[in-house]
Enzyme design. Structure first.
Site, short mmCIF file in Angstrom:
data_model
loop_
_atom_site.label_atom_id
_atom_site.label_comp_id
_atom_site.label_asym_id
_atom_site.label_seq_id
_atom_site.Cartn_x
_atom_site.Cartn_y
_atom_site.Cartn_z
CG ASN A 7 -1.81 1.15 1.36
OD1 ASN A 7 -1.76 2.07 0.55
ND2 ASN A 7 -2.66 1.14 2.37
NE ARG A 90 -6.16 1.72 0.14
CZ ARG A 90 -6.13 2.85 0.82
NH1 ARG A 90 -5.02 3.27 1.37
NH2 ARG A 90 -7.21 3.57 0.94
CG HIS A 178 -12.69 3.59 3.59
ND1 HIS A 178 -13.36 4.65 4.16
CD2 HIS A 178 -11.38 3.80 3.81
CE1 HIS A 178 -12.49 5.49 4.70
NE2 HIS A 178 -11.28 4.99 4.50
NE ARG A 239 -9.41 12.65 4.52
CZ ARG A 239 -9.39 11.37 4.19
NH1 ARG A 239 -10.40 10.82 3.56
NH2 ARG A 239 -8.35 10.62 4.47
CD GLU A 382 -8.59 -1.16 4.43
OE1 GLU A 382 -8.07 -0.83 5.51
OE2 GLU A 382 -8.90 -0.36 3.55
#
Ligand code: AMP
Length: 395
Positions: A7, A90, A178, A239, A382
Site C-alpha cells: 500500500n 492497494r 474503503h 476532513r 484490508e
C-alpha cells in the site's frame, strides 16, 4: 503460497507478507518519510519489531528495503525472494474502469495513471509502487481498487445533481472508497450472524482517520458516503465531510484562498481537529472531554451525530437494516463513540450490551439480547482481502 501486499502512499509504504495456507501475516512493515529526511522502516514479525533509520530517497529503495527485511537472516521470515509468489497492490481510484481486481499490465497502468486526475495524492504513488515492484520482483502483480466494490451503486446514488454534461465530460460522480474494507467486514458480519450475505441489509461504518459509511444490500454496495474524492460524507480526523458548497466559495473569497489552499483547509485542518483545535485522534479527544474540554466534547458530538444521520438515511435507502458494523481505528476501539452513535438508533431496534461493547480488538456482536438490529464490531483486514483477491487471479 506467499503474497506480498503493498500500500503505497506519497511518502510511505505499508507492506505485509501473507501466507495463503494459513492466511496469517508473516511480517508487516511501514516505511515512512520516503524522499524526506529522517526516513525509517519499522518491520514487525511474531519475533518482535525492528526499526531501521536510513536514507530512503524513493519508493524503489523502499520496496527493496522491505524485501531485504523479509529475507534478512536476522529478522526475516523467508530465505529467498523467490518464495514471494505474487504482489497485490492497494490502488485508491479505479474510476469507472474497474469493478474488480485485475492483473496489472500496460493497459491497467495507463488506466491507473488516467485516474490520477481524480486522486492526485494517491494514484501516482500507487503507480510508483507498482513500477518499483516490477523492477525488483519477477512475479505477477494485481491491483485491488478502493473504488471497485462501489461500482454496483445505482445511478440515482452515484450521480450528483449537476448539469449532466459534467458527468459526461469529466466523470464527476460519487465513486466511494474503503471498498476493500466494507466488503471484508460485510462478509464477516454474515458469518458472525450465521446468515447468508445475500439475505442481509448491512450498514458498514469504517471509522478510521478517514471515515465512510456504506449501505450493503445482499452483499452489494448500493450507496456510500464518500464521493468523487474521500472528502465527502462523515466528519473525519482532519476532513470536513458534507457541507454547503457555497461555503467553500465564500471562504475562498474572504480568506483569499486558491483552490489548492481551500482543498488543504478542507482535507487537513478541518474535521474533529478543526473543531476541537486539539487533535485528530479520538484518544486525545476523549481524554480532553473527560477533563471538561468543551471543544473536544463538541467535536465528538458532531462526529457521532453525523454517523447516526447516515445510518438513518441508509436504513431508508434499503428499506430496512439487519446489522450495523463498526470497523477501523475508532469503530473497533472507540466504545464511547459506538455508544453515542447507537443512542440515536433505538427507533431502528438497535440496543447495545454495555459489557460486550466495552471489548476491544475482537469480532463481537455487541447487541443487547433480543435487539432487532444487530450492532457488530468487526476488525477490518484490508491486506487479507487484497491477498485473497490477488491469489484468486494468479492461481
Ligand atoms: P485507522 O485510520 O483505522 O488506523 O484509525 C486511526 C484512528 O483510530 C486514530 O486516529 C484514533 O482516532 C483512533 N483510535 C485508535 N485507537 C483508539 C482507541 N483506543 N480509542 C479510540 N480511538 C482510537
Amino acid at each position: 503460497m506467499k503474497i506480498l501486499v503493498l500500500n503505497c502512499g506519497s511518502s510511505s509504504l505499508k507492506y505485509q507478507l501473507v501466507d495463503m495456507e494459513t492466511e496469517a501475516a508473516l511480517a508487516r512493515g511501514l516505511v515512512e518519510r520516503i524522499g524526506i529526511e529522517n526516513s525509517r522502516l519499522v518491520h514487525e514479525t511474531d519475533a518482535g519489531k525492528v526499526e531501521m533509520n536510513e536514507d530512503i530517497p524513493n519508493h524503489q529503495v523502499a520496496v527493496q528495503l522491505a524485501i531485504d527485511a523479509l529475507i534478512s537472516p536476522e529478522y526475516g521470515v523467508i530465505s529467498d525472494v523467490k518464495e514471494i509468489s505474487a504482489a497485490g497492490h492497494r490502488v485508491v481510484h479505479g474510476g469507472e474502469n474497474f469493478s474488480e481486481a485485475v492483473i496489472i499490465d500496460g493497459e491497467v497502468k495507463k488506466a491507473i495513471a488516467e485516474c490520477s486526475t481524480l486522486a492526485p495524492l494517491h494514484n501516482p504513488a500507487n503507480l510508483v509502487g507498482i513500477e518499483a515492484c516490477e523492477r525488483i520482483l519477477d512475479v505477477k502483480q494485481v491491483a485491488v481498487f478502493d473504488t471497485a466494490f462501489h461500482q454496483t451503486m445505482p445511478d440515482k446514488a452515484f450521480m450528483y445533481a449537476l448539469p449532466y454534461g459534467l458527468y459526461e465530460k469529466y466523470k464527476i460522480r460519487r465513486y466511494g472508497f474503503h471498498g476493500t474494507s466494507h466488503k471484508y467486514v460485510a462478509a464477516r458480519a454474515a458469518a458472525l450472524l450465521g446468515r447468508p450475505l445475500d439475505e442481509l441489509k448491512l450498514i458498514s461504518c469504517h471509522l478510521g482517520n478517514g471515515a465512510s459509511v456504506c449501505a450493503i444490500d445482499k452483499g452489494l454496495s448500493v450507496d456510500t458516503s464518500m464521493g468523487l474524492t474521500p472528502l465527502e460524507g462523515l466528519i473525519m480526523g482532519t476532513r470536513a465531510g458534507d457541507m454547503d458548497p457555497a461555503a467553500v466559495t465564500f471562504i475562498m473569497e474572504k480568506e483569499r484562498l486558491s483552490p489548492g489552499g481551500m482543498e488543504g483547509l478542507l482535507n487537513k485542518t478541518s474535521g474533529v481537529l478543526g473543531i476541537s483545535g486539539l487533535s485528530s485522534d479520538f484518544r486525545d479527544l476523549e481524554a480532553a472531554r473527560n477533563e471538561g474540554n468543551e471543544m473536544a466534547d463538541l467535536a465528538i458530538k458532531m462526529y457521532c451525530y453525523r454517523v447516526a444521520k447516515y445510518i438513518g438515511a441508509y436504513a431508508a435507502a434499503m428499506n430496512g437494516v439487519d446489522g450495523i458494523i463498526f470497523t477501523a481505528g475508532v469503530g473497533e476501539n472507540g466504545s464511547m463513540v459506538r455508544r453515542e452513535i447507537c443512542e440515536y438508533l433505538g427507533f431502528l431496534g438497535v440496543s447495545l450490551d454495555e459489557e460486550k461493547n466495552a471489548k476491544r480488538g475482537v469480532e463481537i456482536d455487541a447487541s443487547a439480547e433480543g435487539a432487532r438490529v444487530r450492532a457488530l464490531v468487526i476488525p477490518t483486514n484490508e491486506e487479507l482481502t487484497i491477498a485473497r483477491e490477488t491469489l484468486a487471479l494468479v492461481k
